[in-house]
Design an enzyme around this catalytic site. Structure first.
Site, PDB file in Angstrom:
ATOM      1  CB  SER A 536      14.762  17.371  11.351  1.00 19.36           C
ATOM      2  OG  SER A 536      16.041  17.354  11.920  1.00 19.36           O
ATOM      3  CG  ASP A 622      16.345  11.353  16.214  1.00 17.51           C
ATOM      4  OD1 ASP A 622      17.514  11.508  15.819  1.00 17.51           O
ATOM      5  OD2 ASP A 622      15.387  11.997  15.772  1.00 17.51           O
ATOM      6  CG  HIS A 656      16.832  12.207  12.510  1.00 14.85           C
ATOM      7  ND1 HIS A 656      16.344  13.045  13.491  1.00 14.85           N
ATOM      8  CD2 HIS A 656      16.956  12.972  11.394  1.00 14.85           C
ATOM      9  CE1 HIS A 656      16.191  14.272  12.992  1.00 14.85           C
ATOM     10  NE2 HIS A 656      16.544  14.245  11.724  1.00 14.85           N
TER      11      HIS A 656
END
Length: 682
Positions: A536, A622, A656
């Site tokens: 991320s 995501d 995600h």
């Protein structure tokens, strides 16, 4: 397609003008998720990845079996007391998801339950396996029992898009009510009588901006709050005392709270204090007063008290300290618990209502501790979670009367794991500007030095990567690897200032800190080949250090990486962009921020130098870091850079967090670890 021929992304130059600067993006077409060419390209990348990593199949299976073999698959959590029930979860061998259960409470001691054995009067609340069915993805967004224990609100997601469908289950009859609400966000809260449930919805940018009130058995839900400022999220919760509903609105740097008596769900929420830019605060009900944790004129936060009738009037209780960051305060009937951070480690401070405050001591040099599973307001015990890089996750009850720590459970690690075979230490690297950067390190005591090393980093949003345990990591350590965490600026490990020095126009400190950590590990004899890993915003870190010092790394694993940050933060129509301006700056309206971001963002700064092998992992659904960021990055690396290889893995049915089932998640981790092992031993 030959073995050595990767997919070639077509180059369609797209020009944009920002602050007099013309930006050419040859791979902008990949942002169209509905374009068949996009899907075909991602599938071709997956096929190429499978081809290029086929030789790792046996190692991947071996690592998967190691993770599986060290995990007690049929297991259960330590029960937590709430009202007339003990709540816990079960996992069963061969099943992907947990089962939530409860049993009637007959005393203060948790019931003795054993894996695989059903207790008398045990009630299943949610069976994740039954709910998931044959779906390749499944996630629960909320699971909340009403205060009287008779109703369950739960929400489910079958795509990974973090958009849930809310349902209600009568726990007395076992029936699911006809009430069904689609497209809600995480969380929610019950009214005191269990007749009403509050939940949040998102806007077109997928920002939770509305709070609705749903009365069971009705169809016309009522909008009770809407946040118009695009920088702010909203959320709703119920205090531990079940006396107040708490409606919070917050940006990255500012917060605002409203309260409503939980026995008056149709009433009006009352504002505690108007928002003030840069001031964050939270409110905890403590019986006859409130605790307030805030940072007004207190960088590392302080604790105040406030009367019930005037919660905006704050009287200092625990004043600000330069060396201690106050993280949260949990209020109970006769005490409170402050969770804090000092010198890169977490801690707990007890505030009895009738005695002096004190802190709980822990023996290891590195550890992570915090409150866990304390839903009961009236209790003489504190449930806490403890772990270190060599101590598996452990659950304790702390007896407030005797000051005794009672170990309730330590996660079993099968296969003969002995923590005495490993060592954990703290090292300090020196950054370019002289700042000392902490590094947490774990290895087998008998491992040779220098050793192949995985260096993990994040460094954004004041999120701390604390020294904790990992079963999967043992597959590295037992092969002679060192595992290290670089606690770089931008995270919160060393307090609020640590965060401030790694954001906005000081973001490059995050990257140079990480490179300094890699160099320190080599210079001090810990490491030889360093493989960098992050996800991320930590994926942004991976892309930045690959540009900054590619020669320092033998490989880079970037998971759901935020590598196209400039283009994303320039586009306010994308999910979360406006909210992110408080973290990265606003390049759309500020030319200095634009120039600064353009000078470090990974996608814009790929050049022709030799890069290490890079593995980028993403998910098509995501909603936080869109799949096209790593897809574009890998395409540009292939077109511009030397070295590599550059590989892209796209989960075509996940979000995600990657794949949702635990066995699927283990296989994905085994894949990444097998790639890392090859890089470290090549």
């Amino acid at each position: 397609m030959s073995r050595n021929t990767p997919p070639t992304a077509k180059r369609i130059p797209t020009e944009r003008l920002h602050h007099g600067d013309t930006v050419i993006d040859e791979y902008a077409w990949l942002t169209d998720k509905e374009d068949p060419d996009t899907v075909s390209y991602l599938e071709a990348e997956n096929a190429y990845l499978k081809q290029e990593t086929a030789h790792l199949g046996d190692l991947q299976e071996q690592v998967f079996q190691e993770i599986k073999g060290r995990t007690q698959e049929t297991d259960l959590s330590v029960p937590s007391r709430k009202g007339a029930w003990w709540y816990f979860t079960r996992t069963e061998e061969g099943k992907q998801y947990a089962v939530s259960c409860r049993v009637p409470a007959t005393g203060d001691e948790p019931p003795e339950i054993q894996p695989g054995k059903v207790l008398d009067h045990e009630q299943v609340l949610l069976d994740g396996n039954a709910l998931a069915g044959d779906s390749p993805f499944f996630s629960v967004g909320t699971s909340a029992v009403s205060p009287d224990g008779t109703m369950l609100a739960y929400s489910t997601d079958y795509k990974g898009a973090e958009r849930f469908t809310l349902r209600f289950k009568n726990l007395t009859t076992g029936e699911t009510l006809p009430d069904e609400i689609e497209d809600i966000f995480y969380g929610g809260a019950w009214s005191a009588d269990g007749s009403t449930f509050f939940y949040t919805r998102v806007d077109d940018a997928w920002r939770p901006h509305q709070v609705y009130r749903h009365t069971l058995g009705t169809h016309d839900d009522v909008l009770v709050y809407e946040e118009s400022d695009e920088r702010f999220w909203v959320g709703i919760g119920l205090t531990r005392s079940e006396r107040y509903l708490v409606l919070g609105a917050g940006s990255k740097i500012t917060s605002e709270v409203r309260l409503l008596a939980a026995d008056d769900p149709s009433g009006e929420f009352q504002l505690v204090r108007p928002r003030e830019t840069g001031v964050e605060y939270g409110v905890e009900h403590a019986g006859d007063f409130f605790y307030v944790l805030h940072n007004k004129a207190a960088e590392n936060f302080e604790v105040a008290t406030a009367p019930l009738g005037s919660p905006g009037d704050w009287t200092p209780l625990i004043e600000h300290r330069e060396d201690t960051r106050l993280l949260e305060i949990d209020a109970f009937e006769n005490h409170a618990v402050v969770h804090f951070r000092r010198e890169g480690l977490t801690g707990l401070r007890i505030l009895p209502k009738d005695a002096d405050a004190y802190e709980i001591d822990f023996p290891e040099p590195l550890y992570d501790v915090g409150p866990a599973g304390n839903p009961e307001f009236s209790t003489g015990r504190l449930r806490l979670a403890y772990t270190s890089m060599i101590t598996p996750p452990s659950v304790y009850d702390y007896d407030l009367a005797t000051h005794e720590l009672i170990l309730l459970k330590q996660r079993p690690v099968l296969g003969g794991y002995d923590p005495g075979d490993y060592e954990q230490v703290r090292e300090w690297a020196t950054a370019e500007d002289g700042t000392r950067v902490p590094i947490s390190i774990v290895k087998r005591k008998d491992a040779a030095k220098p050793a192949p090393t995985v260096l993990y980093g994040y460094g954004s949003y004041e999120t701390s990567i604390d020294p904790s345990f990992s079963v999967a990591r043992l597959s590295l350590l037992d092969r002679g690897f060192v595992f290290a965490i670089a606690h770089v600026r931008g995270g919160g490990e060393m307090g609020r200032r640590w965060y401030e020095e790694g954001k906005m126009t000081r973001k490059k400190n995050t990257f140079t800190d990480f490179v300094a950590a890699a160099k320190h590990l080599k210079a001090s004899g810990w490491s030889e080949r360093v493989i960098a890993r992050g996800g991320s915003a930590g994926g942004l870190l991976m892309g930045a250090v690959a540009n900054l010092a590619p020669e320092e790394f033998a490989g880079v694993v970037a998971e759901v990486p935020f590598v196209d940050a400039l283009n994303t933060i320039l586009d306010p129509s994308l999910p979360l962009t406006v909210i992110e301006w408080d973290e990265w700056g606003d390049p759309l309206h500020n030319s200095d921020v634009y120039a600064y971001m353009k000078s470090y963002t990974p996608y814009e700064n790929v050049d022709g130098r030799p890069y290490p092998p890079i593995l980028a992992i993403t998910s098509l659904n995501d909603t936080r870091v869109l799949y096209h960021e790593p897809a574009k990055w890998i395409a540009r690396l292939r077109a511009v850079a030397n070295g590599g290889p550059f590989l892209l893995k796209t989960e075509m049915g996940a979000g995600h967090g990657g794949r949702s089932g635990r066995y699927d998640a283990w296989r994905e981790e085994a894949f990444a670890l097998s790639w890392i092992i090859e890089r470290g031993t090549a």
